[in-house]
Scaffold this motif. Structure first.
Motif, short mmCIF file in Angstrom:
data_model
loop_
_atom_site.label_atom_id
_atom_site.label_comp_id
_atom_site.label_asym_id
_atom_site.label_seq_id
_atom_site.Cartn_x
_atom_site.Cartn_y
_atom_site.Cartn_z
N VAL A 174 5.68 -0.13 -0.34
CA VAL A 174 4.36 0.30 0.10
C VAL A 174 3.91 -0.59 1.25
O VAL A 174 4.04 -1.81 1.20
N ASN A 175 3.40 0.05 2.29
CA ASN A 175 2.73 -0.64 3.39
C ASN A 175 1.33 -0.08 3.44
O ASN A 175 1.15 1.14 3.51
N ALA A 176 0.32 -0.97 3.37
CA ALA A 176 -1.05 -0.49 3.25
C ALA A 176 -2.04 -1.40 3.97
O ALA A 176 -1.77 -2.58 4.21
N ALA A 177 -3.18 -0.83 4.27
CA ALA A 177 -4.33 -1.59 4.78
C ALA A 177 -5.15 -2.04 3.58
O ALA A 177 -5.27 -1.33 2.59
N VAL A 178 -5.72 -3.24 3.68
CA VAL A 178 -6.51 -3.83 2.61
C VAL A 178 -7.88 -4.19 3.18
O VAL A 178 -7.96 -4.76 4.27
#
Length: 186
Positions: free
Chosen positions: A33-37
């Motif tokens: 998973v690659n995500a913005a936080v």
């Protein structure tokens, strides 16, 4: 049904019980998973109640199912609620009730399925750590499975470096970041 069960039934006139159906093996699924936080309020030097919102994609998925129902990727949205979290390593993050994650899986046949993860726990955090949870029984995929994730949270620099700046008073509280996680459902 075994031969002895059939012979016993014939000699006694009692119909034997059917053998139990074998249980299905748990599905295994691994993805990155690659995500913005986003931290609300921003992560600071002082421990405070904070909500961490996560939104991104799951890719590189491999699993135990092949064919039309194989997972090819998907998206994730999550809300992690902390009773207290800060940049200080002396304050371990305290996850509050109500944290959850929802995965929308893209399947090989062009359809979608979903998994909602609750009972989330953070095992260790220091810019990276591990997270666990359970897929709800009402999910259309991976129901009842356990999620294990190795998580690395970064920003323009690694989160730990940014937190050091916050603790030294040379950096602003951290409002957003990025996340990379290796997920395993089994």
């Amino acid at each position: 049904m075994t031969v002895s069960a059939v012979l016993a039934a014939l000699s006694t006139g009692v119909t034997p019980a059917a053998d139990a159906a074998p249980t299905a093996a748990a599905e295994i699924l691994n993805c990155t998973v690659n995500a913005a936080v986003t931290f609300s309020p921003p992560l600071s030097a002082d421990p405070q109640a904070t909500t961490m919102a996560i939104g991104g994609t799951a890719s590189g998925c491999t699993g135990s199912l092949d064919g039309p129902t194989a997972v090819t990727g998907g998206t994730v949205t999550a809300t992690l609620r902390f009773g207290a979290i800060s940049c200080s390593p002396a304050t371990p993050p305290a996850l509050a009730p109500g944290s959850s994650a929802t995965f929308t899986w893209n399947l090989q046949d062009g359809t979608q399925a979903s998994s909602t993860v609750t009972d989330i726990a953070i095992v260790e955090v220091d810019g990276s750590g591990s997270l666990t949870g359970t897929v709800t029984a009402s999910s259309t995929r991976l129901a009842g499975e356990k999620l294990s994730a190795l998580v690395d949270v970064t920003s323009a620099q690694p989160l730990v470096d940014n937190c050091v700046d916050v603790l030294l008073g040379t950096g602003r509280p951290i409002a957003d970041s990025t996340l990379t996680a290796d997920l395993s459902f089994s």
